[in-house]
Enzyme design. Structure first.
Site, PDB file in Angstrom:
ATOM      1  N   SER A 142       0.860  -1.198   0.000  1.00 13.75           N
ATOM      2  CA  SER A 142       0.000   0.000   0.000  1.00 13.75           C
ATOM      3  C   SER A 142       0.887   1.236   0.000  1.00 13.75           C
ATOM      4  CB  SER A 142      -0.860   0.009   1.265  1.00 13.75           C
ATOM      5  OG  SER A 142      -1.574   1.225   1.385  1.00 13.75           O
ATOM      6  N   TYR A 157      -1.449  -1.165  10.585  1.00  9.44           N
ATOM      7  CA  TYR A 157      -1.598  -1.408   9.136  1.00  9.44           C
ATOM      8  C   TYR A 157      -0.320  -0.977   8.401  1.00  9.44           C
ATOM      9  CZ  TYR A 157      -3.626  -1.180   4.421  1.00  9.44           C
ATOM     10  OH  TYR A 157      -3.878  -1.345   3.077  1.00  9.44           O
TER      11      TYR A 157
HETATM   12  P1  NAD Z   1     -11.441  -6.004   0.153  1.00  8.23           P
HETATM   13  O1  NAD Z   1     -11.863  -6.008   1.584  1.00  8.23           O
HETATM   14  O2  NAD Z   1     -12.482  -5.734  -0.870  1.00  8.23           O
HETATM   15  O3  NAD Z   1     -10.707  -7.361  -0.223  1.00  8.23           O
HETATM   16  C1  NAD Z   1      -9.925  -8.096   0.684  1.00  8.23           C
HETATM   17  C2  NAD Z   1     -10.283  -9.563   0.518  1.00  8.23           C
HETATM   18  O4  NAD Z   1      -9.426 -10.329   1.370  1.00  8.23           O
HETATM   19  C3  NAD Z   1     -11.722  -9.835   0.955  1.00  8.23           C
HETATM   20  O5  NAD Z   1     -12.352 -10.612  -0.039  1.00  8.23           O
HETATM   21  C4  NAD Z   1     -11.559 -10.600   2.252  1.00  8.23           C
HETATM   22  O6  NAD Z   1     -12.585 -11.555   2.489  1.00  8.23           O
HETATM   23  C5  NAD Z   1     -10.214 -11.277   2.046  1.00  8.23           C
HETATM   24  N1  NAD Z   1      -9.592 -11.612   3.327  1.00  8.23           N
HETATM   25  C6  NAD Z   1      -9.503 -10.836   4.423  1.00  8.23           C
HETATM   26  N2  NAD Z   1      -8.890 -11.498   5.409  1.00  8.23           N
HETATM   27  C7  NAD Z   1      -8.610 -12.735   4.918  1.00  8.23           C
HETATM   28  C8  NAD Z   1      -8.000 -13.887   5.469  1.00  8.23           C
HETATM   29  N3  NAD Z   1      -7.564 -13.914   6.730  1.00  8.23           N
HETATM   30  N4  NAD Z   1      -7.873 -14.978   4.677  1.00  8.23           N
HETATM   31  C9  NAD Z   1      -8.328 -14.975   3.416  1.00  8.23           C
HETATM   32  N5  NAD Z   1      -8.920 -13.917   2.844  1.00  8.23           N
HETATM   33  C10 NAD Z   1      -9.054 -12.808   3.597  1.00  8.23           C
HETATM   34  O7  NAD Z   1     -10.273  -4.929   0.064  1.00  8.23           O
HETATM   35  P2  NAD Z   1      -9.173  -4.597  -1.048  1.00  8.23           P
HETATM   36  O8  NAD Z   1      -9.008  -3.144  -0.984  1.00  8.23           O
HETATM   37  O9  NAD Z   1      -9.440  -5.242  -2.322  1.00  8.23           O
HETATM   38  O10 NAD Z   1      -7.880  -5.251  -0.332  1.00  8.23           O
HETATM   39  C11 NAD Z   1      -6.968  -6.084  -0.982  1.00  8.23           C
HETATM   40  C12 NAD Z   1      -5.558  -5.670  -0.615  1.00  8.23           C
HETATM   41  O11 NAD Z   1      -5.312  -4.376  -1.160  1.00  8.23           O
HETATM   42  C13 NAD Z   1      -5.251  -5.568   0.865  1.00  8.23           C
HETATM   43  O12 NAD Z   1      -4.025  -6.205   1.134  1.00  8.23           O
HETATM   44  C14 NAD Z   1      -5.140  -4.073   1.095  1.00  8.23           C
HETATM   45  O13 NAD Z   1      -4.285  -3.769   2.163  1.00  8.23           O
HETATM   46  C15 NAD Z   1      -4.602  -3.613  -0.227  1.00  8.23           C
HETATM   47  N6  NAD Z   1      -4.821  -2.192  -0.507  1.00  8.23           N
HETATM   48  C16 NAD Z   1      -6.065  -1.702  -0.700  1.00  8.23           C
HETATM   49  C17 NAD Z   1      -6.230  -0.355  -0.987  1.00  8.23           C
HETATM   50  C18 NAD Z   1      -7.597   0.249  -1.235  1.00  8.23           C
HETATM   51  O14 NAD Z   1      -7.741   1.484  -1.185  1.00  8.23           O
HETATM   52  N7  NAD Z   1      -8.615  -0.527  -1.490  1.00  8.23           N
HETATM   53  C19 NAD Z   1      -5.110   0.484  -1.060  1.00  8.23           C
HETATM   54  C20 NAD Z   1      -3.851  -0.059  -0.854  1.00  8.23           C
HETATM   55  C21 NAD Z   1      -3.711  -1.407  -0.586  1.00  8.23           C
END
Ligand code: NAD
Length: 259
Positions: A142, A157
């Site tokens: 991130s 985080y």
């Molecule tokens: P999201 O919540 O839509 O997706 C995350 C997915 O991971 C969900 O489907 C959830 O069920 C799954 N998950 C959570 N804990 C889990 C576990 N213990 N085992 C298996 N699956 C698990 O959110 P997202 O934004 O798509 O997040 C994905 C990644 O992107 C994360 O690592 C997050 O830190 C990173 N990220 C997101 C953003 C943003 O703005 N959305 C920005 C930077 C980084």
């Protein structure tokens, strides 16, 4: 097609960036193994992918659970006998709160999913990628914890996201001997389900910052979409990036250069 004959695991594939990337890799011909905590959204995803004519498999597993991950990768070994691509994407925001209020259990939960989950995914991928003669791993970090530290309450985080980048570089060096490439991406704000986490007490520590022109310069403040990230993951997973390893790509429309 681009990824014809390739086997790709995407963790956290049930929503957001993971789902968008699973769909994109499948569209480019990969057989996608969708891993996530609950089976229902994964099965919906597999049905959508299958309608497009590509094979996919849903596996329910908690990425922080050693037994779950062993079982998931054993299933991939049994069904496909190899692995070419891993997108270690599953992650949570956890509870955002001041450090003095944060419970050790809240700290541990974020560490377990974001860092231990990334380690377990890579750890289990190595033998399968070695069988394939190499592979490409992309770790979803991130901008928070790497360039940006202003979101109040995100200390745990941020620590995990910085840790993922350090792990990416160590792993890139260590796994180069097996022709396994390891890169990280650092998305800015992307539309997904992650933003609905609890944030108790963060108003106490917030620092007011004002942006005259929106906080994502490239889009005038509009969040990125999972597809914007998926295309970068596909590049890092493909032979087009065959000489790229241990690198970090920011996918944030210059958001992290502002804050
Ligand atoms: P999201 O919540 O839509 O997706 C995350 C997915 O991971 C969900 O489907 C959830 O069920 C799954 N998950 C959570 N804990 C889990 C576990 N213990 N085992 C298996 N699956 C698990 O959110 P997202 O934004 O798509 O997040 C994905 C990644 O992107 C994360 O690592 C997050 O830190 C990173 N990220 C997101 C953003 C943003 O703005 N959305 C920005 C930077 C980084």
């Amino acid at each position: 097609m681009y990824f014809d004959g390739k086997i790709a695991i995407v963790t956290g594939a049930g929503s957001g960036i993971g789902k968008g990337t699973a769909l994109h890799l499948a569209k480019l011909g990969a057989t996608v193994v969708a891993v996530g905590r609950s089976l229902e959204p994964l099965e919906e995803l597999v049905a959508t992918i299958s309608e497009g004519g590509t094979r996919a498999l849903a596996i329910a597993a908690d990425v922080s659970d050693e037994a779950d991950m062993q079982a998931a990768f054993d299933q991939v070994q049994e069904q496909f006998g190899r692995l070419d691509i891993l997108f270690a994407n599953a992650g949570i925001n956890g509870t955002w709160t001041p450090i003095e209020d944060m419970s050790p259990a809240d700290w541990d939960e974020v560490m377990a999913v974001n860092l231990r989950g990334t380690f377990l995914s890579v750890h289990r991928a190595i033998p399968l990628m070695r069988k394939a003669g190499g592979g490409a791993i992309v770790i979803n970090s991130s901008i928070n914890g790497t360039r940006t530290f202003t979101l109040p309450g995100t200390s745990a985080y941020c620590a995990t996201k910085a840790g993922q980048v350090a792990f990416t570089k160590s792993a890139a060096l260590e796994l180069a001997r097996y022709r396994i490439r390891v890169n990280a991406i650092c998305p800015g704000r992307i539309e997904s389900n992650i933003h609905d986490n609890p944030k108790p007490g963060t108003e106490k520590i917030a620092i007011r910052i004002e942006y005259p022109d929106g906080d994502i310069p490239l889009t005038g403040g509009v969040s990125g979409k999972p597809e914007d990230v998926a295309e970068v993951v596909a590049f890092l997973a493909s032979d087009a990036s065959r000489h790229v390893t241990g690198s970090v790509i920011f996918v944030d429309g210059a958001q992290s250069l502002m804050i």
